[in-house]
Design a protein around this motif. Structure first.
Motif, PDB file in Angstrom:
ATOM      1  N   ILE A  15      67.714-109.913   3.028  1.00 31.28           N
ATOM      2  CA  ILE A  15      68.784-109.455   3.941  1.00 31.28           C
ATOM      3  C   ILE A  15      69.213-108.190   3.250  1.00 31.28           C
ATOM      4  CG2 ILE A  15      71.034-109.824   4.716  1.00 31.28           C
ATOM      5  CD1 ILE A  15      70.261-112.982   5.134  1.00 31.28           C
ATOM      6  N   ILE A  16      69.566-108.474   2.038  1.00 30.07           N
ATOM      7  CA  ILE A  16      70.200-106.988   1.297  1.00 30.07           C
ATOM      8  C   ILE A  16      69.485-105.869   1.478  1.00 30.07           C
ATOM      9  CG2 ILE A  16      70.889-105.927  -0.757  1.00 30.07           C
ATOM     10  CD1 ILE A  16      73.087-107.615   0.457  1.00 30.07           C
ATOM     11  N   ASN A  17      67.649-106.335   1.195  1.00 32.12           N
ATOM     12  CA  ASN A  17      66.702-105.470   1.126  1.00 32.12           C
ATOM     13  C   ASN A  17      66.675-104.864   2.620  1.00 32.12           C
ATOM     14  OD1 ASN A  17      64.683-103.669   0.145  1.00 32.12           O
ATOM     15  ND2 ASN A  17      63.350-105.131   0.743  1.00 32.12           N
ATOM     16  N   SER A  18      66.769-105.548   3.712  1.00 32.57           N
ATOM     17  CA  SER A  18      66.522-105.086   4.966  1.00 32.57           C
ATOM     18  C   SER A  18      67.751-104.176   5.299  1.00 32.57           C
ATOM     19  CB  SER A  18      66.424-106.169   6.083  1.00 32.57           C
ATOM     20  OG  SER A  18      67.705-107.025   6.113  1.00 32.57           O
ATOM     21  N   ALA A  19      68.966-104.468   4.957  1.00 32.94           N
ATOM     22  CA  ALA A  19      70.286-103.429   5.116  1.00 32.94           C
ATOM     23  C   ALA A  19      70.181-102.287   4.737  1.00 32.94           C
ATOM     24  CB  ALA A  19      71.384-104.280   4.669  1.00 32.94           C
ATOM     25  N   PHE A  20      69.167-102.123   3.798  1.00 31.66           N
ATOM     26  CA  PHE A  20      69.256-100.696   2.907  1.00 31.66           C
ATOM     27  C   PHE A  20      67.885-100.112   3.323  1.00 31.66           C
ATOM     28  CE2 PHE A  20      72.725-102.520   0.848  1.00 31.66           C
ATOM     29  CZ  PHE A  20      73.684-101.801   1.022  1.00 31.66           C
ATOM     30  N   ALA A  21      67.136-100.850   4.163  1.00 33.95           N
ATOM     31  CA  ALA A  21      65.789-100.274   4.494  1.00 33.95           C
ATOM     32  C   ALA A  21      65.417 -99.208   5.339  1.00 33.95           C
ATOM     33  CB  ALA A  21      64.813-101.591   4.754  1.00 33.95           C
ATOM     34  N   PHE A 112      69.748 -97.402  -5.098  1.00 32.08           N
ATOM     35  CA  PHE A 112      68.658 -98.088  -4.351  1.00 32.08           C
ATOM     36  C   PHE A 112      67.626 -97.026  -4.002  1.00 32.08           C
ATOM     37  CE2 PHE A 112      72.362-100.599  -2.860  1.00 32.08           C
ATOM     38  CZ  PHE A 112      71.672-101.937  -2.665  1.00 32.08           C
ATOM     39  N   ALA A 113      67.914 -95.647  -4.103  1.00 32.51           N
ATOM     40  CA  ALA A 113      66.777 -94.767  -4.093  1.00 32.51           C
ATOM     41  C   ALA A 113      65.886 -94.909  -5.323  1.00 32.51           C
ATOM     42  CB  ALA A 113      67.291 -93.390  -4.063  1.00 32.51           C
ATOM     43  N   SER A 114      66.518 -95.154  -6.610  1.00 31.11           N
ATOM     44  CA  SER A 114      65.314 -95.335  -7.727  1.00 31.11           C
ATOM     45  C   SER A 114      64.614 -96.414  -7.504  1.00 31.11           C
ATOM     46  CB  SER A 114      66.217 -95.692  -8.845  1.00 31.11           C
ATOM     47  OG  SER A 114      67.011 -94.256  -9.293  1.00 31.11           O
ATOM     48  N   VAL A 115      65.029 -97.592  -6.859  1.00 30.85           N
ATOM     49  CA  VAL A 115      64.193 -98.803  -6.395  1.00 30.85           C
ATOM     50  C   VAL A 115      63.233 -98.535  -5.690  1.00 30.85           C
ATOM     51  CG1 VAL A 115      64.330-101.095  -5.536  1.00 30.85           C
ATOM     52  CG2 VAL A 115      66.202-100.389  -7.012  1.00 30.85           C
ATOM     53  N   GLN A 116      63.598 -97.724  -4.727  1.00 33.62           N
ATOM     54  CA  GLN A 116      62.385 -97.346  -3.486  1.00 33.62           C
ATOM     55  C   GLN A 116      61.436 -96.387  -4.183  1.00 33.62           C
ATOM     56  OE1 GLN A 116      63.656 -97.057   0.241  1.00 33.62           O
ATOM     57  NE2 GLN A 116      61.933 -96.591   1.027  1.00 33.62           N
ATOM     58  N   TYR A 117      62.088 -95.238  -4.627  1.00 30.58           N
ATOM     59  CA  TYR A 117      61.287 -93.945  -5.079  1.00 30.58           C
ATOM     60  C   TYR A 117      60.828 -93.870  -6.451  1.00 30.58           C
ATOM     61  CZ  TYR A 117      62.682 -92.867  -0.157  1.00 30.58           C
ATOM     62  OH  TYR A 117      62.771 -92.902   0.906  1.00 30.58           O
ATOM     63  N   GLY A 118      61.577 -94.859  -7.439  1.00 31.49           N
ATOM     64  CA  GLY A 118      61.165 -94.802  -8.702  1.00 31.49           C
ATOM     65  C   GLY A 118      61.925 -93.931  -9.275  1.00 31.49           C
ATOM     66  N   LYS A 119      61.763 -93.722 -10.755  1.00 34.70           N
ATOM     67  CA  LYS A 119      62.633 -92.901 -11.625  1.00 34.70           C
ATOM     68  C   LYS A 119      62.640 -91.489 -11.215  1.00 34.70           C
ATOM     69  CE  LYS A 119      62.614 -91.166 -16.298  1.00 34.70           C
ATOM     70  NZ  LYS A 119      61.746 -90.937 -17.506  1.00 34.70           N
TER      71      LYS A 119
END
Length: 171
Positions: A15-21, A112-119
């Protein structure tokens, strides 16, 4: 009991992941790089056409009330950039935040961007930039301490860096 607990935690994470997807590798929400100007004009009113000769991009402003970027309350209007009548850039911001709100928003987006796009390729205290094969994402935090106000600026654009430069930034 342990299975139930793990199932609840897993569901919560989804749910948290989809809220910020809403950001994705090729754009944000309904906007995809390469999308035609005509397709976007069919859904949204684009105004204030300006040509950027340096980058050969035509920028328009648009009011997109449903745009969601990691829960950021986006100030209107946003800027959409087109090259050869294809979407290549999306810019927006959040204004009139307190210093604390702006700092928290900037750090939340970075996380959150670091999780999605990396370092990030360029992690600074007031500006962070990511380069991927598909996009360049930059966020900036601006604090006006004398007014106790701040703003967060976001620009996502289609990656136009050469493979050599991309390799330098991603290592």
């Amino acid at each position: 009991m342990r299975k139930i607990f793990l199932t609840v935690i897993f569901a919560y994470c989804l749910i948290i992941n989809s809220a910020f997807a809403s950001p994705h590798e090729n754009g944000i929400d309904d906007f995809y790089f390469g999308q035609s100007l005509e397709e976007i004009q069919a859904q949204y009113e684009l105004t204030n056409k300006e040509y950027d000769a340096k980058d050969n991009i035509v920028n328009y402003t648009a009011k997109i009330s449903s745009l969601d970027f990691y829960g950021m309350n986006v100030s209107q209007p946003i800027i959409l950039g087109f090259k050869d009548n294809k979407l290549c850039k999306i810019s927006f911001s959040a204004f009139n935040l307190t210093l604390d709100e702006g700092s928290k928003l900037y750090n939340r987006i970075k996380e959150f961007a670091s999780v999605q796009y990396g370092k990030p390729a360029l992690p600074l205290s007031i500006m962070t930039i990511w380069y991927t094969d598909e996009i360049n994402l930059s966020i900036m935090y601006l604090a006006l301490e004398e007014d106790n106000k701040s703003a967060v600026f976001v620009t996502m654009e289609e990656n136009t860096l050469s493979e050599e430069l991309l390799a330098i930034f991603n290592h």
